[in-house]
Design a protein around this motif. Structure first.
Motif, mmCIF file in Angstrom:
data_model
loop_
_atom_site.group_PDB
_atom_site.id
_atom_site.type_symbol
_atom_site.label_atom_id
_atom_site.label_comp_id
_atom_site.label_asym_id
_atom_site.label_seq_id
_atom_site.Cartn_x
_atom_site.Cartn_y
_atom_site.Cartn_z
ATOM 1 N N PRO A 80 -0.896 2.880 10.381
ATOM 2 C CA PRO A 80 -2.340 2.644 10.545
ATOM 3 C C PRO A 80 -3.205 3.838 10.172
ATOM 4 C CG PRO A 80 -1.295 2.947 12.683
ATOM 5 C CD PRO A 80 -0.180 2.850 11.676
ATOM 6 N N ASN A 81 -2.629 5.033 10.113
ATOM 7 C CA ASN A 81 -3.420 6.202 9.724
ATOM 8 C C ASN A 81 -3.978 6.064 8.315
ATOM 9 O OD1 ASN A 81 -2.999 7.505 12.152
ATOM 10 N ND2 ASN A 81 -1.257 8.689 11.427
ATOM 11 N N TYR A 82 -3.216 5.431 7.433
ATOM 12 C CA TYR A 82 -3.676 5.295 6.051
ATOM 13 C C TYR A 82 -4.894 4.390 5.961
ATOM 14 C CZ TYR A 82 0.815 7.470 4.959
ATOM 15 O OH TYR A 82 1.890 8.326 4.898
ATOM 16 N N SER A 83 -4.918 3.324 6.753
ATOM 17 C CA SER A 83 -6.072 2.423 6.694
ATOM 18 C C SER A 83 -7.332 3.117 7.183
ATOM 19 C CB SER A 83 -5.804 1.152 7.506
ATOM 20 O OG SER A 83 -5.631 1.447 8.870
ATOM 21 N N VAL A 84 -7.199 3.978 8.210
ATOM 22 C CA VAL A 84 -8.355 4.739 8.694
ATOM 23 C C VAL A 84 -8.872 5.660 7.598
ATOM 24 C CG1 VAL A 84 -9.127 6.504 10.336
ATOM 25 C CG2 VAL A 84 -7.638 4.656 11.102
ATOM 26 N N THR A 85 -7.966 6.349 6.925
ATOM 27 C CA THR A 85 -8.345 7.280 5.860
ATOM 28 C C THR A 85 -9.022 6.554 4.710
ATOM 29 O OG1 THR A 85 -6.515 8.756 6.431
ATOM 30 C CG2 THR A 85 -7.470 8.986 4.231
ATOM 31 N N ILE A 86 -8.431 5.449 4.269
ATOM 32 C CA ILE A 86 -8.982 4.705 3.137
ATOM 33 C C ILE A 86 -10.359 4.147 3.486
ATOM 34 C CG2 ILE A 86 -8.674 2.684 1.657
ATOM 35 C CD1 ILE A 86 -5.601 3.149 2.023
ATOM 36 N N ARG A 87 -10.482 3.551 4.668
ATOM 37 C CA ARG A 87 -11.759 2.965 5.088
ATOM 38 C C ARG A 87 -12.860 4.030 5.139
ATOM 39 N NH1 ARG A 87 -9.859 0.671 9.200
ATOM 40 N NH2 ARG A 87 -10.442 2.163 10.826
ATOM 41 N N THR A 88 -12.536 5.187 5.684
ATOM 42 C CA THR A 88 -13.523 6.262 5.787
ATOM 43 C C THR A 88 -13.925 6.765 4.406
ATOM 44 O OG1 THR A 88 -12.578 6.951 7.910
ATOM 45 C CG2 THR A 88 -13.989 8.536 6.771
ATOM 46 N N ALA A 89 -12.947 6.958 3.529
ATOM 47 C CA ALA A 89 -13.234 7.457 2.178
ATOM 48 C C ALA A 89 -14.080 6.466 1.388
ATOM 49 C CB ALA A 89 -11.930 7.748 1.445
ATOM 50 N N VAL A 90 -13.755 5.175 1.488
ATOM 51 C CA VAL A 90 -14.528 4.147 0.779
ATOM 52 C C VAL A 90 -15.991 4.190 1.221
ATOM 53 C CG1 VAL A 90 -14.892 1.657 0.564
ATOM 54 C CG2 VAL A 90 -12.600 2.606 0.263
ATOM 55 N N ARG A 91 -16.203 4.255 2.542
ATOM 56 C CA ARG A 91 -17.572 4.269 3.065
ATOM 57 C C ARG A 91 -18.334 5.512 2.629
ATOM 58 N NH1 ARG A 91 -16.328 4.198 7.999
ATOM 59 N NH2 ARG A 91 -16.717 6.394 8.458
ATOM 60 N N ARG A 92 -17.679 6.651 2.711
ATOM 61 C CA ARG A 92 -18.351 7.917 2.353
ATOM 62 C C ARG A 92 -18.669 7.963 0.865
ATOM 63 N NH1 ARG A 92 -20.931 11.769 1.535
ATOM 64 N NH2 ARG A 92 -20.689 13.915 2.289
ATOM 65 N N LEU A 93 -17.754 7.522 0.013
ATOM 66 C CA LEU A 93 -17.986 7.528 -1.431
ATOM 67 C C LEU A 93 -19.049 6.517 -1.832
ATOM 68 C CD1 LEU A 93 -14.289 7.870 -2.622
ATOM 69 C CD2 LEU A 93 -16.081 9.590 -2.898
ATOM 70 N N ALA A 94 -19.116 5.389 -1.102
ATOM 71 C CA ALA A 94 -20.116 4.366 -1.414
ATOM 72 C C ALA A 94 -21.530 4.911 -1.262
ATOM 73 C CB ALA A 94 -19.922 3.147 -0.517
ATOM 74 N N ASP A 95 -21.702 5.894 -0.385
ATOM 75 C CA ASP A 95 -23.018 6.514 -0.229
ATOM 76 C C ASP A 95 -23.488 7.152 -1.522
ATOM 77 O OD1 ASP A 95 -23.006 5.762 2.427
ATOM 78 O OD2 ASP A 95 -22.333 7.723 3.161
ATOM 79 N N ARG A 96 -22.536 7.507 -2.373
ATOM 80 C CA ARG A 96 -22.854 8.104 -3.675
ATOM 81 C C ARG A 96 -22.615 7.116 -4.827
ATOM 82 N NH1 ARG A 96 -22.380 13.805 -4.024
ATOM 83 N NH2 ARG A 96 -22.341 13.448 -6.272
ATOM 84 N N ASP A 97 -22.411 5.855 -4.504
ATOM 85 C CA ASP A 97 -22.151 4.828 -5.509
ATOM 86 C C ASP A 97 -20.909 5.167 -6.336
ATOM 87 O OD1 ASP A 97 -22.647 2.395 -6.708
ATOM 88 O OD2 ASP A 97 -23.941 3.239 -8.270
#
Length: 333
Positions: A80-97
């Protein structure tokens, strides 16, 4: 058919020049907050969609980052650690499109594909996840000179690959001290892989506290999977049947260790206390619930993305970040 909105339409609605719209789309820092807000409102109002191909010709950027998980494919869905990492990275990168491309590098063929993909200019940066010491892919990425960061240090490449991580060694000290304070006399450990920083540093923290009592017969090595926790616990019980505590270097492996103890008729925590590491969703699903070390994984992922974005934006150097851990006491220890 309705005409697709253009950059000229955005400029007209926002009341600014076409050049100002272009600068906003390219994240130019010299656009005023008021103009930036007006352009963003206009984009949302008329439904303008950025033409990535045209934009990349101007910016020389792809608008994407590749995340590389250096583990077998099945681990992506088990831990489950990987899903937390991926979800956080997707959200943070989306802020920059910016889009996230996920690649798994579990064998040499996978690693070759990652190298070809990056060398082909398909990504603006690389986010390394669970990288093992001596991975030739890392050297290839350094040679390509693409911005690259890691979640957790890349052993031997700490000076060239910035990273963010939890304080693994101190977290292991916290857990080992807790087991001693609970009156446990013979404490074993199941480590992570010894070519990863978590594997090495969590064992070091365990040994820091126990000193000479951290004998080889009380140490087993796992690979972060539940199965390795089961088999590691079985070997420890065979060698040292009178052990009364075990620090397991991940919650997922600890869940495996608990299954082995239950099958062996050992009561937790009465006969054997069990401590994990991560405070993942696994820790609350075990029986009994797992005493563990909380690493702020979402914050670590946020920091890793921040470092990568800084490098993509042209920073020549960024400092690696280490975040503190915290002991979470539940019923297993």
């Amino acid at each position: 058919m309705a005409k697709r909105p253009t950059i000229h339409d955005v400029a007209a609605v926002a009341g600014v020049s076409r050049g100002t719209v272009s600068r906003v789309l390219n994240d130019d820092r010299y656009v005023s907050p008021a103009a930036n807000a007006a352009v963003r409102r206009a984009i949302a109002e008329i439904g303008y969609i950025v033409n990535r191909n045209a934009r990349s010709l101007v910016t020389q950027r792809t608008g994407s980052v590749v995340m590389v998980l250096s583990e077998p494919h099945e681990k992506l869905f088990e831990d489950p650690n990987y899903s937390v990492t991926i979800r956080t990275a997707v959200r943070r990168l989306a802020d920059r499109d910016i889009s996230l491309v996920m690649m798994v590098a579990g064998d040499d063929g996978d690693r070759d594909r990652v190298i070809r993909y990056v060398r082909g200019g398909h990504a603006d940066g690389v986010f390394l996840l669970s990288t093992h010491a001596g991975d030739r892919m890392v050297d290839a990425l350094v040679d390509i000179a693409i911005p690259a960061v890691a979640l957790g240090a890349v052993i031997g490449r700490e000076s060239v690959i910035p990273h963010a991580a939890a304080d693994d060694r101190e977290g292991a000290r916290q857990m080992t001290r807790h087991l001693i304070e609970a009156g446990r006399k013979k404490i074993a450990t199941i480590t992570g892989p010894m070519d990863t920083p978590g594997g090495i540093q969590r064992l070091e923290g365990f040994a820091d506290v126990l000193g000479r009592k951290a004998s080889r017969k009380l140490i087993e090595h796992g690979d972060w999977t539940r199965l390795s926790g089961e088999s590691g616990m079985a070997r420890l019980l065979e060698r040292t049947p009178d052990l009364d505590a075990v620090f397991v270097a991940s919650d997922l492996m600890a869940a495996g260790a608990l299954a082995t103890l239950r099958a062996a008729g050992r009561r937790v925590p009465d006969d054997v206390a069990v401590g994990g590491f991560d405070d993942s969703s696994v820790a609350l699903s075990t029986h009994p619930p797992l005493t563990t070390i909380r690493q702020p994984l979402a914050d670590v992922a946020e920091e890793t993305v921040r470092l990568l974005l800084a490098l993509i934006d042209g920073a020549e150097h960024v400092e690696s970040v280490i975040l503190p851990t915290r002991l979470i006491v539940r019923e297993s220890a």
